[in-house]
Design an enzyme around this catalytic site. Structure first.
Site, PDB file in Angstrom:
ATOM      1  N   ASP A 109       0.805  -1.218   0.000  1.00 41.89           N
ATOM      2  CA  ASP A 109       0.000   0.000   0.000  1.00 41.89           C
ATOM      3  C   ASP A 109       0.835   1.263   0.000  1.00 41.89           C
ATOM      4  OD1 ASP A 109      -2.730  -0.411  -0.041  1.00 41.89           O
ATOM      5  OD2 ASP A 109      -2.762  -1.100   2.032  1.00 41.89           O
TER       6      ASP A 109
HETATM    7  C1  BGC Z   1       0.471   1.281   6.386  1.00 46.86           C
HETATM    8  C2  BGC Z   1       0.106   0.183   5.504  1.00 46.86           C
HETATM    9  C3  BGC Z   1      -1.314   0.386   5.070  1.00 46.86           C
HETATM   10  C4  BGC Z   1      -1.468   1.763   4.434  1.00 46.86           C
HETATM   11  C5  BGC Z   1      -2.821   2.068   3.862  1.00 46.86           C
HETATM   12  C6  BGC Z   1       0.156   2.590   5.769  1.00 46.86           C
HETATM   13  O1  BGC Z   1       0.384   3.613   6.671  1.00 46.86           O
HETATM   14  O2  BGC Z   1       1.842   1.200   6.657  1.00 46.86           O
HETATM   15  O3  BGC Z   1       0.309  -1.022   6.167  1.00 46.86           O
HETATM   16  O4  BGC Z   1      -1.664  -0.616   4.208  1.00 46.86           O
HETATM   17  O5  BGC Z   1      -1.161   2.689   5.369  1.00 46.86           O
HETATM   18  O6  BGC Z   1      -3.785   2.355   4.796  1.00 46.86           O
HETATM   19  C1  NOJ Z   2      -1.800  -3.614   5.443  1.00 47.26           C
HETATM   20  C2  NOJ Z   2      -2.955  -3.609   4.505  1.00 47.26           C
HETATM   21  O1  NOJ Z   2      -4.128  -3.952   5.193  1.00 47.26           O
HETATM   22  C3  NOJ Z   2      -2.737  -4.585   3.385  1.00 47.26           C
HETATM   23  O2  NOJ Z   2      -3.803  -4.548   2.482  1.00 47.26           O
HETATM   24  C4  NOJ Z   2      -1.441  -4.299   2.695  1.00 47.26           C
HETATM   25  O3  NOJ Z   2      -1.249  -5.264   1.691  1.00 47.26           O
HETATM   26  C5  NOJ Z   2      -0.283  -4.304   3.667  1.00 47.26           C
HETATM   27  N1  NOJ Z   2      -0.556  -3.387   4.739  1.00 47.26           N
HETATM   28  C6  NOJ Z   2       1.030  -3.916   3.008  1.00 47.26           C
HETATM   29  O4  NOJ Z   2       1.088  -2.576   2.684  1.00 47.26           O
END
Ligand code: BGC
Ligand code: NOJ
Length: 830
Positions: free
Chosen positions: A492
């Site tokens: 993400d």
């Molecule tokens: C987090 C991720 C998450 C993303 C989207 C980020 O701050 O590190 O794990 O998937 O936010 O919400």
């Molecule tokens: C947490 C999110 O919920 C998931 O969808 C994502 O793949 C991982 N973070 C990695 O960014």
């Protein structure tokens, strides 16, 4: 320090002191009613949707972290304490918390009085039970007073904690007998309420927080328990609470049990009021009637035990490794239930007011859940699919109560749709139920289609969604013929199109660069896997042309991966909007990423049987993971971590080096590497890597690790961080499902297939074998694997009920048997 131990026989983790390095959480509830419960009884409860149906309140990022919950105050002759230590924090003579499967039992004692609190939600019910047992272990008569306390939430949790100009004027309750009815907003649009009651007579109550706690007090000095009596306050506005006082008299050695019940009640069709301002409480009465005797309470608790015994019995094993053994037999499967139910919505790190159910998250969570309750998996797949849009994109998240996509976050994460292929195929392999493909789930923007006669008919089928997903990736490709990345792929934080320089905006959603062609090698690898899954599904459906069509798309993608994706020693991660490679030796930082190694290898790129030019790349890529990314605490996400912020790369560069996606040990993606080792037959590596992130194996370094040793955390700080080895964000992570897949389908090699149960282990050489019991399509397989020659992989003989069967490609293919039958399987590796 030592904070506790596993009690494997009871499937419990036993916490022996309340001041754990972080709050150590458990969940109660398995169907619709859920509660969070820490080792000091902290937490809150909700029905179905942590944002829209929050029943009790919680304050976030509190001081201390773990404050507010299901509190029992004991006033024993003026000495006030809590069996779970919080919030009074009086010194206890003994304390123990046992987190088990769907329940937490906390016992505290002081001055010869022992109070036990058992929290659970009976299967299929919409209420939680706090069974209380008070034991007088002293030599004298004791007259303790107990005060049960929790604070009501006004259902919509965000509004509840932000909109005081309204919320402080709407609170309403009714009290009847031993029960407090929380009926805020019930007079108007709500047809449901919360109910907090005691199963024995109470000596008093409070429903107004200021009366019970004291306007100028904290919970640790609450007025009523210290005064030794409730005041019978009736909340009108402000903050309604449920507080009930029970006065006991116990002879030396005597004990007494009863329960508090917190229920969510839907009024249904019944009239809402008996007369103005007086609720019709019939449904509430019926709820409470179920708990009128202590034996009823015990019987419902026994049902919970039976429920979990039944679920876990679908897969049990005897493994030579104690950590793998207990994770598989209890905790890992248990965590899979939590992620299946809650996705990433609500934990000590997720507030329950932000994310609901994630599209990619829930599809992956399903992979660890199918074998437990396939019917619920089926329903979930169809719910998720119907938040896909007809062009192929998906709402990234949806609310569990409404099942509607979250428009704020929207879509355009270009990996999302492909995970639906994985979950659906896994479901069909588990169940053989092809009918799911014909279900008309419809698209979020197109629930119906027009029939030949121009009339609206049932929506497009699930199979249509899968085709749309595959087609979408093929359509949305960039200059290197690799899939476009959109806002981000699985990672993400790899935001190659946002170029955000403004702190007040989202890294993902602030708007993509117009016509950007940033591409993802990871999605390409995932596509290799998903298209091969589709081809196999079509083969099973006897549709060879469709299968060939899928394999043609896959071959096209394979070309792109091997041409533009290969960097010489590993697979690149992506191409940015300017067409520069990411995750390449050409980069100064972020030279190698884990995700593309995992997915290209699992997708079959660079395989041992690939054409000569690309053959062996998978082994090279994995060797690079081992060389550059592996640490004994797990594999870091990328190296070197970014030291400065790059707007063209996005959020990944916003984190300090060594945490989260910037070089943290992100457990979820580690599991793909575990599976990669299994694919290559490297059983020693698979086990070593598996154990490197296994929480049960962290107990010796628990002061560094800090998180719960019984469930996975999303992240452990990587080697570039000063807190290397510290875990964060426990419970709701895709690691749960994928680790179970890595262990059961990779290492143990027990995988559901369309034509039967495949057994193709890839174990450590030192393992002499293992035993597993797996229920599959209604039959029970007792599998014993023997490894006399100390190999990692390769089935040389298979016996089913004493009869030899041929192995297929050095793996066992166990036939599908009639429902209810049991079969003895003996497999020899060599
Ligand atoms: C987090 C991720 C998450 C993303 C989207 C980020 O701050 O590190 O794990 O998937 O936010 O919400
Ligand atoms: C947490 C999110 O919920 C998931 O969808 C994502 O793949 C991982 N973070 C990695 O960014």
């Amino acid at each position: 320090m030592n904070y506790g131990h596993f009690d494997d026989a009871h499937r419990e983790y036993v916490i022996s002191r309340p001041d754990t390095p972080l709050p150590w959480l458990n969940y109660i509830g398995q169907d619709d009613f859920f509660g969070l419960c820490t080792n000091t009884a902290g937490g809150y409860s909700f029905w179905k949707d942590s944002r829209l149906r929050r029943l009790t309140r919680y304050r976030y990022n509190n001081i201390p972290y773990d404050l507010g919950g299901r509190y029992i105050y004991v006033n024993d002759g003026g000495s006030v304490w809590n069996p779970g230590w919080m919030p009074v924090k009086a010194k206890l003579d003994s304390y123990e918390c046992r987190h088990g499967m769907g329940y937490s039992r906390i016992v505290g004692s002081k001055d010869g009085l022992e109070v036990e609190m058992l929290f659970f939600v009976p299967p299929g019910r919409n209420e939680e039970v706090w069974k209380i047992t008070v034991r007088n272990k002293s030599g004298a008569v004791k007259k303790p007073k107990l005060f049960a306390y929790q604070e009501f939430c006004f259902y919509e949790a965000l509004n509840d904690m932000t909109n005081y100009q309204r919320t402080w004027s709407i609170g309403e309750v009714e009290v009847e007998g031993n029960a407090i009815y929380h009926k805020t907003e019930y007079r108007e649009r709500r047809n449901h309420y919360a109910l907090f009651a005691c199963t024995r007579p109470v000596a008093g109550f409070d429903t107004d927080r200021d009366a019970f706690v004291g306007l100028h007090n904290g919970l640790h000095e609450a007025t009523a328990p210290f005064a030794g009596k409730c005041s019978g306050s009736m909340a009108f506005g402000w903050n309604p609470v449920g507080a009930l006082e029970v006065d006991l008299e116990l002879a030396p050695g005597a004990e007494e049990s009863f329960a508090f019940v917190l229920a969510y009640v839907e009024q249904g069709e019944a009239p809402k009021f008996d007369k103005p301002f007086v609720m019709n409480k019939e449904v509430g009465h019926a709820t409470l009637a179920r708990y009128s005797k202590t034996s009823d309470i015990d019987a419902t608790f026994a049902k919970l035990g039976a429920f979990w015994d039944g679920l876990l019995a679908n897969f049990q094993a005897e493994l030579p490794d104690e950590h793998a053994n207990r994770m598989l037999n209890a905790w890992n499967q248990y965590q899979c239930m939590a992620t299946f139910n809650l996705s990433r919505s609500t934990s000590m790190y997720e507030t329950g007011i932000g994310r609901g159910m994630g599209f990619r998250d829930s599809n992956q969570d399903l992979l660890g859940f199918m074998h437990m309750i396939p019917s619920r998996a089926r329903e979930r797949i169809l719910d998720i699919a119907s938040t896909q849009l007809s062009d192929g994109t998906c709402y990234h998240q949806y609310q569990p109560l409404t099942k509607k996509g979250n428009a704020e976050i929207g879509g355009d994460f270009y990996d999302d749709h492909l995970w639906l292929v994985l979950s659906t195929c896994a479901y069909i392999k588990e169940t053989g139920d092809l009918s799911i493909l014909d279900e008309g789930c419809g698209y979020a923007d197109k629930k119906y289609k027009l029939g030949a006669d121009g009339k609206k008919i049932k929506a497009e089928s699930l199979l249509h969604h899968l085709e749309t997903s595959i087609a979408y990736t093929m359509k949305k490709r960039g200059p290197n013929k690799l899939p476009l990345i959109g806002h981000a792929d699985w990672n993400d934080c790899l935001n190659l199109n946002c170029f955000s320089t403004e702190p007040n905006e989202s890294f993902q959603c602030a708007g993509d660069v117009k016509d950007s062609k940033a591409e993802s090698v990871m999605i390409a690898g995932l596509f290799l896997y998903a298209s091969r899954e589709m081809a196999a599904l079509y083969d099973f459906m006897k549709r060879p042309d469709d299968s060939k069509r899928m394999m043609k798309s896959r071959a096209e993608m394979m070309d792109a991966v091997e041409h533009a994706g290969w960097d010489g020693e590993w697979y690149r991660r992506a191409y940015d909007a300017a067409g520069r490679p990411i995750g390449s030796k050409e980069n100064e930082e972020g030279k190698i990423f884990i995700e593309s190694q995992g997915w290209c290898v699992l997708g079959g790129a660079g395989a041992d049987d690939a054409p000569e030019a690309t053959r062996g790349r998978a082994r090279k890529a994995m060797a690079s993971v081992d060389k550059y990314l592996y640490t004994p605490k797990g594999v870091v996400l990328q190296q070197p971590s970014y030291s400065t912020y790059h707007p063209e790369l996005g959020e990944v560069t916003s984190y300090p080096p060594g945490v989260k996606e910037n070089g943290g040990i992100f457990s979820h993606n580690n599991t793909w590497i575990h599976l990669g080792w299994c694919l290559l037959g490297e059983g020693d590596k698979a086990l070593e890597y598996y154990l490197s992130i296994c929480p049960s194996a962290k107990q010796d370094e628990i002061d560094i690790y800090r998180s719960e040793p019984y469930v996975y955390a999303q992240m452990t700080a990587g080697k570039d961080a000063p807190c290397f080895g510290e875990a964060k964000n426990s419970w709701l992570t895709g690691t749960a499902a994928w680790t179970l897949v890595a262990l059961t389908q990779g290492i143990l090699g027990v995988k559901p297939g369309y034509e039967g149960l495949v057994v193709d282990p890839c174990i450590a050489k030192k393992w002499k074998g293992f035993k597993a019991t797996r229920k599959f399509r209604g039959a029970e397989y007792h599998i014993e694997v023997k490894n006399p020659k100390g190999v990692c992989k390769g089935v040389v003989s298979v016996k089913v009920d004493g009869a030899v069967i041929e192995s297929v490609n050095k793996a066992a293919l166990l036939p599908i048997f009639p429902q209810g039958t049991k079969h003895e399987v003996e497999i020899v590796l060599g």
